[in-house]
Design a protein around this motif. Structure first.
Motif, PDB file in Angstrom:
ATOM      1  N   ASN A 323      -3.526  14.300  -8.194  1.00  0.00           N
ATOM      2  CA  ASN A 323      -2.572  13.530  -7.366  1.00  0.00           C
ATOM      3  C   ASN A 323      -1.544  14.697  -6.692  1.00  0.00           C
ATOM      4  O   ASN A 323      -0.383  14.180  -6.248  1.00  0.00           O
ATOM      5  CB  ASN A 323      -1.533  12.788  -8.286  1.00  0.00           C
ATOM      6  N   VAL A 325       0.003  16.422  -3.722  1.00  0.00           N
ATOM      7  CA  VAL A 325       0.333  16.060  -2.372  1.00  0.00           C
ATOM      8  C   VAL A 325       1.077  17.302  -1.626  1.00  0.00           C
ATOM      9  O   VAL A 325       2.035  17.861  -1.932  1.00  0.00           O
ATOM     10  CB  VAL A 325       1.293  14.823  -2.508  1.00  0.00           C
ATOM     11  N   PRO A 326       0.444  17.502  -0.384  1.00  0.00           N
ATOM     12  CA  PRO A 326      -0.635  17.058   0.248  1.00  0.00           C
ATOM     13  C   PRO A 326      -1.941  17.730  -0.527  1.00  0.00           C
ATOM     14  O   PRO A 326      -1.706  18.880  -1.097  1.00  0.00           O
ATOM     15  CB  PRO A 326      -0.332  17.554   1.797  1.00  0.00           C
ATOM     16  N   LEU A 341     -10.195  10.880  -1.618  1.00  0.00           N
ATOM     17  CA  LEU A 341      -9.381  11.249  -0.575  1.00  0.00           C
ATOM     18  C   LEU A 341      -8.899  10.146   0.389  1.00  0.00           C
ATOM     19  O   LEU A 341      -8.124  10.300   1.100  1.00  0.00           O
ATOM     20  CB  LEU A 341     -10.222  12.251   0.189  1.00  0.00           C
ATOM     21  N   PRO A 343      -7.926   6.747  -0.887  1.00  0.00           N
ATOM     22  CA  PRO A 343      -7.509   5.669  -1.852  1.00  0.00           C
ATOM     23  C   PRO A 343      -7.257   4.232  -1.234  1.00  0.00           C
ATOM     24  O   PRO A 343      -7.225   3.330  -2.030  1.00  0.00           O
ATOM     25  CB  PRO A 343      -6.425   6.333  -2.564  1.00  0.00           C
ATOM     26  N   HIS A 725      -7.822   5.036   5.007  1.00  0.00           N
ATOM     27  CA  HIS A 725      -6.624   5.917   5.046  1.00  0.00           C
ATOM     28  C   HIS A 725      -6.657   7.067   4.005  1.00  0.00           C
ATOM     29  O   HIS A 725      -6.691   6.553   2.948  1.00  0.00           O
ATOM     30  CB  HIS A 725      -5.500   4.731   4.666  1.00  0.00           C
ATOM     31  N   SER A 726      -6.453   8.119   4.397  1.00  0.00           N
ATOM     32  CA  SER A 726      -6.390   9.372   3.674  1.00  0.00           C
ATOM     33  C   SER A 726      -5.206   9.580   3.118  1.00  0.00           C
ATOM     34  O   SER A 726      -4.056   9.040   3.447  1.00  0.00           O
ATOM     35  CB  SER A 726      -6.916  10.539   4.461  1.00  0.00           C
ATOM     36  N   ARG A 727      -5.138  10.292   2.215  1.00  0.00           N
ATOM     37  CA  ARG A 727      -3.862  11.015   1.473  1.00  0.00           C
ATOM     38  C   ARG A 727      -3.335  12.203   2.286  1.00  0.00           C
ATOM     39  O   ARG A 727      -4.185  12.594   3.424  1.00  0.00           O
ATOM     40  CB  ARG A 727      -4.340  11.371   0.206  1.00  0.00           C
ATOM     41  N   ARG A 798      -2.388  12.985   8.060  1.00  0.00           N
ATOM     42  CA  ARG A 798      -3.231  11.892   7.388  1.00  0.00           C
ATOM     43  C   ARG A 798      -4.484  11.582   8.239  1.00  0.00           C
ATOM     44  O   ARG A 798      -4.145  11.641   9.725  1.00  0.00           O
ATOM     45  CB  ARG A 798      -2.397  10.741   7.256  1.00  0.00           C
TER      46      ARG A 798
END
Length: 815
Positions: A323, A325-326, A341, A343, A725-727, A798
């Motif tokens: 988890n 970030v980033p 990558l 979610p 959609h990426s993290r 992103r």
């Protein structure tokens, strides 16, 4: 890893006060170092480190404890357990005493030995053959011999009974007094040697004060010079006794001969203390007083690393960092084997992409086992290893082009199999190159050997192998182990079969546990699990009734691995059909991308006593099938621990191929890269598992060809846009490269936003030039901004990916 004194390789010592004479002609008959792990279960094997191969089995009346060097053997009893019902073969049903005997046959109910080799007890399962000790030089008699060991006594108490060091008997066990035995008197003033053939009972004085004191290791030696009848005893290298001449004789050969350590033939009179490094030699190792030797183990660190692990790129998506970030993606290649990558998505599915073609490489004849490993050697040649011949010895075939495999002339160990690399049985081998090893041990193999446990083998070249004498895991090896070095975690990872699991119909459900070690040298870490812990585990998982699991094979054959290590691969209730299990996972760390682990499990669909009658009918012998077929599926992971399985499409199916009608597929462990292709190999056979077909059935090795990195695709439908959609991530490099297949009529676009989701001018989704085509290195570009992303490197962004009729396999920011 254990620290030992330097190995003694030259048998000559000098002291300031004593000139030591040590014979050069003595040959080791048996040498037990007892370096298996503390807590090891009964029925596990105590390896003989000599060429004589006089392995012993640990019994409920003994255990391993910390020793003088490494570990030692004690006559302390194992924790008591409640025995489940079972069969005679596995020692869980007691046979009555035969009319012509006085002692009941062995079972778990009465097997209270400490360590034993026996040629009797044939009613029990014995998967490896004990040496008949009356046919070997363990049968001490009219020749020069030496017995030596380290002894750590317990505190002496008045009235203590005598204790047994060893007993050799003609057998049947406990039915007569035809023995040769060495024991320690209750007052510890003397040892007593009993030799039935010569009708001798010899008292050998010793230093009682030393042997009454607990906690101090003493070196004890007994020598016999046959032509003079001279029996001598040394304690810590100093002569204690030179008894009257005696004419010792060997026992007659016995069909049920036995050798027992630390207890007698009725498992009574335990030696009060622990012994370490017990060696019996033919010849006089010592002919006079001597300085104490160090450890006799030749190379205690064999198989270990020659340099420390260096983790340059820690896992990005392990449980403790998933988890973050980033995501610090940097310049790593990211395979889209899951949604970690990305979610958030609309309309995207993650689907396996089976090999593009399957082709027969060679047809198999003779004894050729299914447990294959494929590996590229230092010269770029491709090797396939697997068990061959009557005794499942390691064979190898070699190819330059991946299609034409030669059978090298390596040995004359077995007629018809010149490509056998070593004489040991290695039925479940996993071969790999160890990046941390010395050049002389760069090649490694982990395999079950002779049904005695799982062992480590080392080699400088993959042809000349040496087995480490102590097992890495003292458990039965049911299927191929899968081993590799994980460069992102700095550990060696292994997956090993356990048969402890049960199907809903109480049949074996194969599962695989995982070991992780930072050194390969044996033994690997082990913690025993109590019966109570097993029973608690059975409340949440279907487990066999033989708990602890070491009971499974009886008191004379090692049990399988149980719940001592975490289960990683297993069938999933509600997902897999009932009575389906994983035969071997074939798990690897993918070498050409970070954070990617792949497994190609052999999925076994059972017919026998599985499911409704209509399914079980397939097992009828008249149908000429067997117990079931096996297919290959795909699994993926980000850490080698937590896996997702993609059962369909099937990675490698059964059916018609290479002119054969295939019913079992066993993919090789490992893969080869050639240019933009990935090659895998599979042993395929027309037989069903446990076949009733009666042959002749054809079988062969096939090559499976995929494009590089194309194992799972993030797939968009043809008729509607789908979005990923990426993290937030941080990258290095100048451009974004994609491994992608849009076909002719699909497309993909990517938009970049700030880490907080705000648009990045010039890099919007609508401004992205369509990616169109089937490419392994497609550069993403934008109408006004082009493809140069260097200005955005190092700051959180992103990705928003829109695609239609497209498969996206991998992405990477590159220079």
């Amino acid at each position: 890893m254990k620290t030992r004194f330097a190995t003694r390789t030259v048998f000559v010592f000098f002291s300031v006060s004593i000139l030591v004479s040590i014979a050069r002609t003595a040959e080791t008959v048996a040498f037990w170092a007892f370096d298996e792990p503390v807590g090891m279960y009964p029925s596990s094997v105590l390896s003989d480190q000599s060429p004589g191969d006089h392995s012993l089995v640990l019994g409920p009346g003994g255990g391993l404890v910390p020793g003088r060097f490494g570990n030692a053997l004690s006559a302390e009893e194992q924790p008591p357990i409640d025995l489940p019902p079972g069969s005679v073969r596995f020692g869980l049903e007691q046979l009555p005493t035969p009319p012509d005997r006085t002692v009941a046959p062995m079972s778990w109910m009465n097997a209270r030995f400490a360590a034993l080799a026996t040629s009797g007890e044939k009613h029990l399962r014995q998967e490896f053959a004990f040496v008949n000790v009356t046919q070997s030089d363990l049968n001490l008699g009219a020749f020069d011999w030496t017995v030596e060991f380290w002894f750590n006594p317990k505190l002496w108490h008045s009235g203590d009974p005598h204790g047994v060091v060893f007993e050799v008997g003609e057998g049947p066990r406990a039915e007569n007094g035809r023995i040769t035995a060495l024991g320690l008197s209750g007052d510890r003033r003397e040892f007593i040697l009993v030799n039935w053939p010569s009708r001798s009972k010899i008292a050998i004085p010793t230093d009682a004060e030393v042997l009454k004191e607990a906690g101090n290791w003493a070196h004890l030696t007994f020598t016999y010079e046959a032509d003079r009848g001279r029996l001598r005893h040394f304690l810590d290298g100093r002569l204690q006794a030179d008894v009257e001449p005696v004419d010792l004789k060997a026992l007659d050969e016995g069909e049920e001969a036995y050798f027992s350590l630390l207890r007698d033939r009725e498992w009574a009179f335990p030696l009060p203390g622990a012994i370490d490094e017990f060696r019996i030699s033919r010849g006089l190792v010592y002919t006079g007083e001597f300085d104490l030797p160090g450890s006799l183990v030749e190379d205690p660190d064999r198989g270990g690393s020659a340099k420390p692990a260096e983790v340059k790129h820690p896992l990005l998506f392990a449980a403790d960092s998933a988890n973050a970030v980033p995501v610090n993606l940097g310049g790593r290649k990211h395979l889209l084997i899951d949604d970690v990558l990305f979610p958030v998505n609309q309309g995207v599915t993650f689907r396996p992409v089976p090999p593009e073609r399957v082709e027969l490489v060679f047809e198999v004849e003779g004894s050729f086992r299914k447990h294959l490993t494929v590996i590229e050697d230092e010269e770029g040649r491709i090797r396939i290893y697997n068990p061959i011949g009557r005794s499942d010895r390691l064979g190898v075939r070699i190819s330059d082009d991946g299609v034409n495999f030669e059978i090298p002339e390596l040995s004359e160990i077995e007629e018809g199999y010149p490509n056998i690399t070593l004489a040991d049985s290695t039925g479940t081998p996993s071969v790999f190159i160890d990046p941390l090893a010395s050049p002389t041990e760069r090649w490694k193999m982990v395999s079950g050997s002779g049904e005695r446990g799982i062992f480590l083998f080392t080699s400088p070249n993959g042809f000349d192998w040496t087995r480490c004498p102590t097992a890495v895991l003292s458990s039965w090896s049911g299927s191929q182990t899968n081993m590799f070095y994980d460069d992102q975690r700095g550990v060696y990872v292994g997956y090993h079969r356990t048969d402890l699991g049960d199907t809903p119909t109480s049949k074996t459900e194969r599962r695989f546990v995982m070991t992780e070690v930072d050194q390969l040298s044996p033994p690997w870490p082990f913690e025993a699990v109590s019966q109570a812990e097993y029973n608690r585990a059975a409340q949440t998982s279907r487990l066999d009734g033989n708990r602890p699991w070491y009971l499974d094979n009886g008191p004379l054959t090692p049990g399988g691995i149980g719940i001592e290590y975490p289960t990683v691969f297993s069938a999933i209730d509600g997902f897999d059909p009932e009575s389906t299990d994983i035969y071997v996972p074939k798990a690897v760390k993918y070498p050409w991308a970070s954070d990617a682990y792949l497994a190609f499990p052999c999925i076994y669909y059972h017919y026998i006593e599985a499911g409704p009658p209509a399914r079980q009918a397939l097992a009828e012998e008249s149908r000429k099938r067997g117990s079931g077929p096996i297919e290959i599926q795909l699994m993926a992971s980000r850490d080698g621990i937590n896996w997702v399985r993609y059962p369909r499409p099937i990675w490698h199916n059964i059916g018609r191929m290479g002119g054969m009608d295939i019913h079992q597929t066993y993919i090789a462990h490992g893969m080869i890269r050639r240019g933009d292709e990935i090659w895998q190999y599979s042993f395929n056979t027309e037989e069903y598992h446990s076949s009733f077909r009666g042959g002749p059935d054809r079988k062969g090795v096939f090559r499976l060809v995929s494009q590089v990195d194309r194992f799972v695709a993030a797939e968009a439908p043809y008729d509607v846009d789908a979005v990923l959609h990426s993290r937030p991530l941080v990258f290095t490099g100048k451009r974004l490269s994609l491994n992608v297949d849009t076909g002719a009529s699909g497309y993909l676009q990517i938009g970049l936003t700030q880490g907080n989701g705000r648009p990045l001018p010039g890099f919007g989704l609508e401004e992205c030039v369509y990616v169109n085509g089937n490419q392994q290195d497609a550069t993403v570009e934008w109408l006004e901004s082009g493809s140069d992303l260097s200005a955005l490197a190092g700051q959180p962004i992103r990705l928003v990916i829109r695609m239609r009729g497209t498969r996206l396999y991998a992405l990477q920011f590159v220079e």
